[in-house]
Design a protein around this motif. Structure first.
Motif, short mmCIF file in Angstrom:
data_model
loop_
_atom_site.label_atom_id
_atom_site.label_comp_id
_atom_site.label_asym_id
_atom_site.label_seq_id
_atom_site.Cartn_x
_atom_site.Cartn_y
_atom_site.Cartn_z
N GLU A 101 9.35 -7.81 6.81
CA GLU A 101 8.34 -8.10 5.81
C GLU A 101 8.40 -6.95 4.81
O GLU A 101 8.26 -5.78 5.20
CB GLU A 101 6.95 -8.18 6.43
N VAL A 102 8.60 -7.28 3.56
CA VAL A 102 8.76 -6.26 2.52
C VAL A 102 7.59 -6.36 1.55
O VAL A 102 7.29 -7.44 1.03
CB VAL A 102 10.10 -6.43 1.76
N ARG A 103 6.94 -5.22 1.33
CA ARG A 103 5.80 -5.15 0.42
C ARG A 103 5.98 -3.99 -0.55
O ARG A 103 6.67 -3.01 -0.25
CB ARG A 103 4.51 -4.94 1.22
N ALA A 104 5.32 -4.08 -1.68
CA ALA A 104 5.30 -2.98 -2.64
C ALA A 104 4.55 -1.81 -2.03
O ALA A 104 3.72 -1.98 -1.13
CB ALA A 104 4.61 -3.44 -3.93
N ALA A 105 4.82 -0.63 -2.54
CA ALA A 105 4.16 0.59 -2.06
C ALA A 105 2.65 0.44 -2.14
O ALA A 105 2.12 -0.07 -3.12
CB ALA A 105 4.60 1.79 -2.90
N GLY A 106 1.98 0.85 -1.07
CA GLY A 106 0.52 0.85 -1.06
C GLY A 106 -0.14 -0.49 -0.83
O GLY A 106 -1.36 -0.57 -0.82
N THR A 107 0.65 -1.54 -0.62
CA THR A 107 0.07 -2.87 -0.37
C THR A 107 -0.53 -2.91 1.02
O THR A 107 0.03 -2.35 1.97
CB THR A 107 1.16 -3.96 -0.50
N ASP A 108 -1.65 -3.57 1.17
CA ASP A 108 -2.29 -3.75 2.47
C ASP A 108 -1.31 -4.43 3.42
O ASP A 108 -0.75 -5.47 3.08
CB ASP A 108 -3.54 -4.62 2.29
N PRO A 109 -1.06 -3.86 4.60
CA PRO A 109 -0.13 -4.46 5.55
C PRO A 109 -0.51 -5.88 5.98
O PRO A 109 0.34 -6.63 6.45
CB PRO A 109 -0.16 -3.51 6.75
N ALA A 110 -1.77 -6.27 5.79
CA ALA A 110 -2.20 -7.62 6.14
C ALA A 110 -1.93 -8.62 5.01
O ALA A 110 -2.04 -9.82 5.21
CB ALA A 110 -3.69 -7.62 6.49
N ALA A 111 -1.57 -8.11 3.84
CA ALA A 111 -1.31 -8.99 2.69
C ALA A 111 0.03 -9.72 2.87
O ALA A 111 0.91 -9.27 3.59
CB ALA A 111 -1.27 -8.16 1.40
N GLU A 112 0.15 -10.84 2.19
CA GLU A 112 1.41 -11.59 2.20
C GLU A 112 2.55 -10.70 1.74
O GLU A 112 2.43 -10.00 0.73
CB GLU A 112 1.33 -12.80 1.26
N PRO A 113 3.67 -10.69 2.45
CA PRO A 113 4.81 -9.90 1.99
C PRO A 113 5.48 -10.54 0.78
O PRO A 113 5.44 -11.76 0.61
CB PRO A 113 5.75 -9.90 3.20
N ALA A 114 6.08 -9.73 -0.06
CA ALA A 114 6.82 -10.23 -1.22
C ALA A 114 8.15 -10.84 -0.78
O ALA A 114 8.66 -11.77 -1.39
CB ALA A 114 7.05 -9.11 -2.23
N VAL A 115 8.73 -10.28 0.28
CA VAL A 115 10.01 -10.75 0.80
C VAL A 115 9.89 -10.84 2.32
O VAL A 115 9.34 -9.95 2.95
CB VAL A 115 11.16 -9.78 0.43
#
Length: 156
Positions: A101-115
């Protein structure tokens, strides 16, 4: 020798922050697909291949058998370093599948991943040119990063 650990084990998996280089962007200022695959590979190194890890010997014989990458949102250079959460989706005698699961820096780990992505990795004996079995220690280490079905629902 690989000694420096830049990741963190969490309840969701192993999290690594990976820097995004200027050259990782495409003409639309998104992270280029081929570069995303490289960034996923870079994230795996501290989790699987560092000295002291039971899986470290796999750096001498580990093949990518399958790879899937699904883009669910944009990721830009300015949103780096990207945060890659990795976990084991499937574990068998000679191979395992890593979920990402890939997220932008600082994104909440519970948020939808970008990739979201997955890579099937196969243990391989290079000298003998044949598939190798994972050791009990390797399987135990990898199994500690397995998720239950309820944790794997962040993919769309």
């Amino acid at each position: 020798m690989l000694n420096e650990d830049s990741g963190t084990a969490t309840a969701d998996g192993y999290v690594v922050k990976v820097p995004v280089r200027w050259s990782d962007m495409d003409v639309y200022q998104h992270i280029n697909h081929a570069r995303m695959v490289t960034l996923l590979e870079e994230a795996r190194i501290p989790w699987l291949f560092l000295d002291g890890r039971p899986t470290a010997p796999l750096r001498d014989g580990c093949l990518v058998a399958d790879l899937h990458v699904k883009y669910q949102a944009q990721l830009r250079h300015s949103e780096g370093p990207i945060e890659v959460t990795m976990y084991v989706q499937r574990l068998r005698a000679v191979d395992f599948t890593v979920g990402y699961e890939v997220r932008a820096a600082g994104t909440d780990p519970a948020a939808e991943p970008a990739v979201v992505a997955s890579t099937q990795l196969v243990a391989f004996d290079v000298a003998g040119q044949r598939i190798a079995r994972l050791t009990p220690e390797q399987k135990d280490y990898l199994n500690s990063f397995r998720r239950g079905d309820e944790t794997s629902t962040k993919q769309r």
